[in-house]
Design a protein around this motif. Structure first.
Motif, PDB file in Angstrom:
ATOM      1  N   PHE A 148       0.834  -1.200   0.000  1.00 21.28           N
ATOM      2  CA  PHE A 148       0.000   0.000   0.000  1.00 21.28           C
ATOM      3  C   PHE A 148       0.869   1.252   0.000  1.00 21.28           C
ATOM      4  CE2 PHE A 148      -2.061   3.356   2.539  1.00 21.28           C
ATOM      5  CZ  PHE A 148      -3.145   3.622   1.729  1.00 21.28           C
ATOM      6  N   PHE A 175      -9.764   8.413  -8.393  1.00 24.66           N
ATOM      7  CA  PHE A 175     -10.408   7.140  -8.071  1.00 24.66           C
ATOM      8  C   PHE A 175     -10.018   6.669  -6.673  1.00 24.66           C
ATOM      9  CE2 PHE A 175     -11.904   6.919 -12.289  1.00 24.66           C
ATOM     10  CZ  PHE A 175     -12.770   5.839 -12.408  1.00 24.66           C
ATOM     11  N   PHE A 176      -8.757   6.888  -6.306  1.00 22.35           N
ATOM     12  CA  PHE A 176      -8.287   6.468  -4.985  1.00 22.35           C
ATOM     13  C   PHE A 176      -8.942   7.292  -3.876  1.00 22.35           C
ATOM     14  CE2 PHE A 176      -5.301   7.125  -1.451  1.00 22.35           C
ATOM     15  CZ  PHE A 176      -5.182   5.820  -1.000  1.00 22.35           C
ATOM     16  N   VAL A 177      -8.982   8.612  -4.052  1.00 28.28           N
ATOM     17  CA  VAL A 177      -9.538   9.503  -3.024  1.00 28.28           C
ATOM     18  C   VAL A 177     -11.015   9.219  -2.784  1.00 28.28           C
ATOM     19  CG1 VAL A 177     -10.103  11.907  -2.487  1.00 28.28           C
ATOM     20  CG2 VAL A 177      -7.836  11.317  -3.396  1.00 28.28           C
ATOM     21  N   PHE A 178     -11.772   9.031  -3.865  1.00 29.57           N
ATOM     22  CA  PHE A 178     -13.216   8.827  -3.730  1.00 29.57           C
ATOM     23  C   PHE A 178     -13.601   7.352  -3.638  1.00 29.57           C
ATOM     24  CE2 PHE A 178     -12.902  13.043  -5.668  1.00 29.57           C
ATOM     25  CZ  PHE A 178     -13.774  13.765  -4.852  1.00 29.57           C
ATOM     26  N   ASP A 179     -12.595   6.462  -3.637  1.00 32.45           N
ATOM     27  CA  ASP A 179     -12.824   5.029  -3.512  1.00 32.45           C
ATOM     28  C   ASP A 179     -13.812   4.518  -4.562  1.00 32.45           C
ATOM     29  OD1 ASP A 179     -12.407   2.522  -2.425  1.00 32.45           O
ATOM     30  OD2 ASP A 179     -14.011   2.700  -0.946  1.00 32.45           O
ATOM     31  N   TRP A 180     -13.630   4.962  -5.806  1.00 29.05           N
ATOM     32  CA  TRP A 180     -14.484   4.514  -6.903  1.00 29.05           C
ATOM     33  C   TRP A 180     -13.991   3.173  -7.423  1.00 29.05           C
ATOM     34  CZ3 TRP A 180     -14.520   9.779  -9.982  1.00 29.05           C
ATOM     35  CH2 TRP A 180     -15.338  10.684  -9.295  1.00 29.05           C
ATOM     36  N   ARG A 181     -14.891   2.398  -7.970  1.00 30.81           N
ATOM     37  CA  ARG A 181     -14.565   1.085  -8.529  1.00 30.81           C
ATOM     38  C   ARG A 181     -15.106   0.983  -9.951  1.00 30.81           C
ATOM     39  NH1 ARG A 181     -11.955   1.133  -4.594  1.00 30.81           N
ATOM     40  NH2 ARG A 181     -11.722  -0.418  -2.934  1.00 30.81           N
TER      41      ARG A 181
END
Length: 208
Positions: free
Chosen positions: A25, A77-83
């Motif tokens: 990570f 994408f990482f900040v908003f935890d989008w998939r």
């Protein structure tokens, strides 16, 4: 070649092997600013010292380059935890997996024109390698060891700092008609040296 780390292609597998999945990570987080810096300042600097008469790319061209935009999208994408949907995620993973062997092909084609004996005897390359793979990791240790108490985070920072030359330097040198020979020699020699220098730094600084 000195300021950009080989944090993706080589750094992530080394960190995984040495410190396990938990450390991945932190290594992946380090890869984000590396990519941003590589596709912005790295591209500009290589083009500035190109053999071409053309001017270095403008800030607008850099900011809208595919590599820089992709790095920004990853951060969002990482900040908003989008998939992404599974199908799209698998597609991008497949395309992404192709970049490493393609980069090796590019370096291999550049090295095909090199005199290997000359590459191994290049004092310039060894001088750069000493700074990048030994001096930089020790500087990182001296700066961050006083206030980073987590040994895994500290180890990841130092090991990544001691990675060999980035493959992207050779790609940029070809793209902007810079010193391809020097870039290819540096990547080749430092990758060989890393077999010795990384264990040396890890044991010297007690990062095992």
């Amino acid at each position: 070649m000195l300021i950009i780390n080989k944090s993706g292609f080589m750094g992530l597998p080394v960190i995984l092997a040495m410190y396990g999945e938990g450390a991945m990570f932190y290594a992946a987080l380090m890869n984000i600013p590396t990519n941003l810096f590589s596709f912005s300042y790295g591209a500009w600097a290589m083009a500035k010292h190109s053999h071409q008469e053309a001017k270095p790319p403008s800030l607008v061209k850099i900011l809208f380059s595919p590599g820089f935009l992709a790095s920004i999208v990853v951060i969002v994408f990482f900040v908003f935890d989008w998939r992404l949907p599974i199908v799209m995620a698998d597609f991008f993973s497949l395309v992404g997996a192709m970049t490493t062997p393609l980069a090796m092909f590019v370096i291999g084609m550049a090295m095909a024109k090199l005199d290997i004996r000359f590459a191994l005897m290049s004092r310039e390359v060894y001088g750069l390698a000493f700074i990048k793979m030994l001096l930089f990791p020790m500087m990182v240790y001296l700066i961050f060891a006083s206030f980073i108490s987590n040994p895994i985070i500290l180890s990841v920072l130092i090991v990544i700092a001691g990675m060999p030359g980035p493959a992207v330097s050779t790609s940029f040198a070809i793209l902007y008609e810079a010193d391809v020979g020097l870039a290819a020699r540096y990547v080749f020699v430092t990758t060989l040296l890393s077999v010795v220098t990384i264990p040396f730094i890890v044991n010297l600084l007690g990062l095992t």
